[in-house]
Design a protein around this motif. Structure first.
Motif, PDB file in Angstrom:
ATOM      1  N   ASP A  94       0.750  -1.298   0.231  1.00  0.00           N
ATOM      2  CA  ASP A  94       0.068   0.125   0.067  1.00  0.00           C
ATOM      3  C   ASP A  94       0.745   1.339   0.024  1.00  0.00           C
ATOM      4  OD1 ASP A  94      -2.469  -1.391   0.051  1.00  0.00           O
ATOM      5  OD2 ASP A  94      -2.374  -1.873   2.060  1.00  0.00           O
ATOM      6  N   PHE A  95       2.121   1.194  -0.066  1.00  0.00           N
ATOM      7  CA  PHE A  95       3.088   2.342   0.241  1.00  0.00           C
ATOM      8  C   PHE A  95       3.781   2.354  -1.312  1.00  0.00           C
ATOM      9  CE2 PHE A  95       2.494   1.509   4.447  1.00  0.00           C
ATOM     10  CZ  PHE A  95       2.662   2.843   5.041  1.00  0.00           C
ATOM     11  N   THR A  96       4.268   3.275  -1.775  1.00  0.00           N
ATOM     12  CA  THR A  96       4.959   3.704  -2.976  1.00  0.00           C
ATOM     13  C   THR A  96       6.137   2.943  -2.655  1.00  0.00           C
ATOM     14  OG1 THR A  96       6.188   5.880  -2.289  1.00  0.00           O
ATOM     15  CG2 THR A  96       3.795   5.820  -3.308  1.00  0.00           C
ATOM     16  N   ALA A  97       6.852   2.959  -4.104  1.00  0.00           N
ATOM     17  CA  ALA A  97       8.194   2.233  -4.157  1.00  0.00           C
ATOM     18  C   ALA A  97       9.218   3.183  -3.535  1.00  0.00           C
ATOM     19  CB  ALA A  97       8.516   2.209  -5.771  1.00  0.00           C
ATOM     20  N   LEU A  98       8.995   4.276  -3.592  1.00  0.00           N
ATOM     21  CA  LEU A  98       9.860   5.140  -3.034  1.00  0.00           C
ATOM     22  C   LEU A  98       9.849   5.065  -1.380  1.00  0.00           C
ATOM     23  CD1 LEU A  98      11.967   7.651  -2.551  1.00  0.00           C
ATOM     24  CD2 LEU A  98      10.210   9.277  -2.839  1.00  0.00           C
ATOM     25  N   ASN A  99       8.520   5.152  -0.717  1.00  0.00           N
ATOM     26  CA  ASN A  99       8.614   4.683   0.658  1.00  0.00           C
ATOM     27  C   ASN A  99       9.178   3.420   0.797  1.00  0.00           C
ATOM     28  OD1 ASN A  99       7.590   7.448   1.563  1.00  0.00           O
ATOM     29  ND2 ASN A  99       5.245   6.826   1.161  1.00  0.00           N
ATOM     30  N   ASN A 100       8.859   2.491   0.248  1.00  0.00           N
ATOM     31  CA  ASN A 100       9.391   1.183   0.583  1.00  0.00           C
ATOM     32  C   ASN A 100      10.833   1.275   0.807  1.00  0.00           C
ATOM     33  OD1 ASN A 100       7.644  -1.526   0.480  1.00  0.00           O
ATOM     34  ND2 ASN A 100       6.476  -0.217  -0.823  1.00  0.00           N
ATOM     35  N   VAL A 101      11.674   1.816  -0.051  1.00  0.00           N
ATOM     36  CA  VAL A 101      13.133   1.952   0.191  1.00  0.00           C
ATOM     37  C   VAL A 101      13.561   2.797   1.296  1.00  0.00           C
ATOM     38  CG1 VAL A 101      15.241   2.627  -1.051  1.00  0.00           C
ATOM     39  CG2 VAL A 101      13.210   1.380  -2.420  1.00  0.00           C
ATOM     40  N   ARG A 102      12.976   3.965   1.457  1.00  0.00           N
ATOM     41  CA  ARG A 102      12.972   4.654   2.530  1.00  0.00           C
ATOM     42  C   ARG A 102      12.817   4.009   3.735  1.00  0.00           C
ATOM     43  NH1 ARG A 102      10.177  10.571   1.639  1.00  0.00           N
ATOM     44  NH2 ARG A 102       8.495   9.392   1.803  1.00  0.00           N
ATOM     45  N   LEU A 125      15.917  10.897   3.544  1.00  0.00           N
ATOM     46  CA  LEU A 125      16.371   9.656   3.028  1.00  0.00           C
ATOM     47  C   LEU A 125      16.083   9.652   1.441  1.00  0.00           C
ATOM     48  CD1 LEU A 125      15.131   7.161   5.716  1.00  0.00           C
ATOM     49  CD2 LEU A 125      17.530   8.042   5.452  1.00  0.00           C
ATOM     50  N   ASN A 126      15.404  10.790   1.109  1.00  0.00           N
ATOM     51  CA  ASN A 126      14.896  10.847  -0.397  1.00  0.00           C
ATOM     52  C   ASN A 126      16.157  10.437  -1.283  1.00  0.00           C
ATOM     53  OD1 ASN A 126      12.233  11.113   0.222  1.00  0.00           O
ATOM     54  ND2 ASN A 126      12.093  13.178  -0.377  1.00  0.00           N
ATOM     55  N   ASP A 127      17.237  11.230  -1.245  1.00  0.00           N
ATOM     56  CA  ASP A 127      18.246  11.249  -2.122  1.00  0.00           C
ATOM     57  C   ASP A 127      18.937   9.763  -2.278  1.00  0.00           C
ATOM     58  OD1 ASP A 127      17.884  13.742  -2.772  1.00  0.00           O
ATOM     59  OD2 ASP A 127      19.748  14.530  -1.451  1.00  0.00           O
ATOM     60  N   ALA A 128      19.024   9.177  -1.047  1.00  0.00           N
ATOM     61  CA  ALA A 128      19.446   7.734  -1.143  1.00  0.00           C
ATOM     62  C   ALA A 128      18.650   6.706  -1.701  1.00  0.00           C
ATOM     63  CB  ALA A 128      19.995   7.497   0.302  1.00  0.00           C
ATOM     64  N   ALA A 129      17.409   7.103  -1.402  1.00  0.00           N
ATOM     65  CA  ALA A 129      16.226   6.261  -1.878  1.00  0.00           C
ATOM     66  C   ALA A 129      16.349   6.224  -3.303  1.00  0.00           C
ATOM     67  CB  ALA A 129      14.920   6.391  -1.299  1.00  0.00           C
ATOM     68  N   MET A 130      16.088   7.315  -3.779  1.00  0.00           N
ATOM     69  CA  MET A 130      16.073   7.908  -5.145  1.00  0.00           C
ATOM     70  C   MET A 130      17.032   7.191  -6.004  1.00  0.00           C
ATOM     71  SD  MET A 130      13.113   8.638  -6.224  1.00  0.00           S
ATOM     72  CE  MET A 130      13.663   8.847  -7.991  1.00  0.00           C
ATOM     73  N   GLY A 131      18.378   7.233  -5.346  1.00  0.00           N
ATOM     74  CA  GLY A 131      19.631   6.893  -6.020  1.00  0.00           C
ATOM     75  C   GLY A 131      19.443   5.216  -6.167  1.00  0.00           C
ATOM     76  N   LEU A 132      19.016   4.568  -5.164  1.00  0.00           N
ATOM     77  CA  LEU A 132      18.711   3.133  -5.384  1.00  0.00           C
ATOM     78  C   LEU A 132      17.651   2.813  -6.304  1.00  0.00           C
ATOM     79  CD1 LEU A 132      19.146   1.962  -1.736  1.00  0.00           C
ATOM     80  CD2 LEU A 132      20.384   1.077  -3.477  1.00  0.00           C
ATOM     81  N   LEU A 133      16.667   3.350  -6.392  1.00  0.00           N
ATOM     82  CA  LEU A 133      15.757   3.251  -7.309  1.00  0.00           C
ATOM     83  C   LEU A 133      16.111   3.514  -8.895  1.00  0.00           C
ATOM     84  CD1 LEU A 133      12.400   4.740  -5.659  1.00  0.00           C
ATOM     85  CD2 LEU A 133      13.203   2.354  -6.017  1.00  0.00           C
ATOM     86  N   ASP A 134      16.908   4.547  -9.074  1.00  0.00           N
ATOM     87  CA  ASP A 134      17.621   4.558 -10.163  1.00  0.00           C
ATOM     88  C   ASP A 134      18.711   3.743 -10.622  1.00  0.00           C
ATOM     89  OD1 ASP A 134      18.094   6.584 -12.540  1.00  0.00           O
ATOM     90  OD2 ASP A 134      20.190   6.659 -11.808  1.00  0.00           O
ATOM     91  N   TRP A 141       9.050   4.718 -11.323  1.00  0.00           N
ATOM     92  CA  TRP A 141       7.888   4.185 -10.867  1.00  0.00           C
ATOM     93  C   TRP A 141       8.026   4.445  -9.266  1.00  0.00           C
ATOM     94  CZ3 TRP A 141       5.235   0.488 -13.852  1.00  0.00           C
ATOM     95  CH2 TRP A 141       5.616   0.011 -14.680  1.00  0.00           C
ATOM     96  N   ALA A 142       8.788   5.584  -8.758  1.00  0.00           N
ATOM     97  CA  ALA A 142       9.066   5.864  -7.534  1.00  0.00           C
ATOM     98  C   ALA A 142       7.546   6.344  -6.878  1.00  0.00           C
ATOM     99  CB  ALA A 142      10.018   7.252  -7.561  1.00  0.00           C
ATOM    100  N   GLU A 143       6.603   6.750  -7.527  1.00  0.00           N
ATOM    101  CA  GLU A 143       5.810   7.188  -6.696  1.00  0.00           C
ATOM    102  C   GLU A 143       4.400   6.062  -7.155  1.00  0.00           C
ATOM    103  OE1 GLU A 143       5.597   9.400  -4.711  1.00  0.00           O
ATOM    104  OE2 GLU A 143       7.602  10.239  -5.055  1.00  0.00           O
ATOM    105  N   VAL A 144       4.784   5.020  -7.404  1.00  0.00           N
ATOM    106  CA  VAL A 144       3.758   3.877  -7.820  1.00  0.00           C
ATOM    107  C   VAL A 144       3.544   3.197  -6.734  1.00  0.00           C
ATOM    108  CG1 VAL A 144       3.012   2.073  -9.426  1.00  0.00           C
ATOM    109  CG2 VAL A 144       4.205   4.033 -10.310  1.00  0.00           C
ATOM    110  N   ARG A 145       2.270   2.814  -6.314  1.00  0.00           N
ATOM    111  CA  ARG A 145       1.843   2.075  -5.267  1.00  0.00           C
ATOM    112  C   ARG A 145       2.662   0.411  -5.526  1.00  0.00           C
ATOM    113  NH1 ARG A 145      -2.021  -1.787  -4.673  1.00  0.00           N
ATOM    114  NH2 ARG A 145      -2.579  -2.277  -2.472  1.00  0.00           N
TER     115      ARG A 145
END
Length: 250
Positions: A94-102, A125-134, A141-145
């Motif tokens: 139920d959380f976004t991909a970004l929130n899961n990594v954070r 933690l956004n920068d680190a999380a977005m770095g991993l997603l990238d 897909w960062a904001e996708v549930r």
């Protein structure tokens, strides 16, 4: 000479009179991608459970960089750098991909209480999380549930949350299971990418994936190691052909 990062000697797990894992020895070299293969019931998953502390061994020793980790709990083993994908990190659909990594990145903090606070507490933690997603091809897909992600992308997210724990040795349990050809290719490329600078041990039934990815292979049957070496070496071993490869290519 390549350094051994994970050394296993005489690893055994009994369930009553039955030995699911029977005297297994493993030597995993620094920086390699190593496959653990074998037919169903060979003891591969039980072996992973023993390595990560989710199941206690009946006997045997496990050393990570020369330090004995046998008998430690999952959290302490993970803190020392051996992490199984999908073991500590988990996907919250139920959380976004970004929130899961954070959320996963918080595992490296001294306190995890931020999980229960406002989302603003996680923005650092956004920068680190977005770095991993990238890195894993998930930035779009960062904001996708997470529950709405395609299957292959969901598996990539699970790996991203595991990498957030900064493992030295990453254990992957059937990373391409249930995937179509396109997703298998994507995840194979992903494993090759994340293996740079770390050691990967994987249980995998897809033999072309094993052949294409892994420097060395250990074959289990009936809880015991029956062969080890390169893919071509074990593929030509009559014991492996009988126990595993022969069935797979029948």
């Amino acid at each position: 000479m390549t350094q051994t990062v994970l050394e296993v000697r005489g690893l055994t797990r009994r369930f009553g009179a039955f030995k699911a894992v029977d005297g297994v020895d493993l030597d995993i070299a620094e920086g390699e991608i190593h496959a653990l293969i074998g037919p169903n019931g060979a003891g591969k998953t039980t072996c992973f459970n023993l390595l990560t502390g989710s199941l206690p061994a009946s006997s045997g020793t496990i050393r990570l960089r020369g330090e004995t980790i046998s008998g430690l709990g999952m959290d302490r083993i993970a803190q020392r750098g051996l992490v199984r994908s999908y073991q500590i990190s988990s996907i919250f659909p139920d959380f976004t991909a970004l929130n899961n990594v954070r959320f996963a990145l918080q595992q490296g903090r001294r306190t995890n209480f931020d999980f229960w606070r406002s989302e603003l507490s996680l923005t650092g933690l956004n920068d680190a999380a977005m770095g991993l997603l990238d890195d894993l091809g998930l930035s779009d897909w960062a904001e996708v549930r997470a529950g709405d992600l395609p299957y292959g992308r969901k598996r990539a997210l699970e790996i991203a949350t595991t990498l957030a724990l900064d493992p030295q040795v990453l254990l992957l349990d059937e990373p391409t299971s249930g995937m179509g050809r396109e997703d298998i290719g994507r995840v194979t490329d992903l494993i090759r990418k994340v293996a740079a600078g770390r050691t990967v041990v994987m249980v995998e039934h897809n033999l072309p994936v094993v052949k294409g990815l892994c420097e060395r292979v250990t074959v289990l049957a009936r809880g015991q190691v029956i062969a080890r070496g390169t893919y071509d070496e074990v593929a030509g071993d009559p014991r492996v052909v009988e126990a595993y490869l022969g069935k797979a290519h029948a």
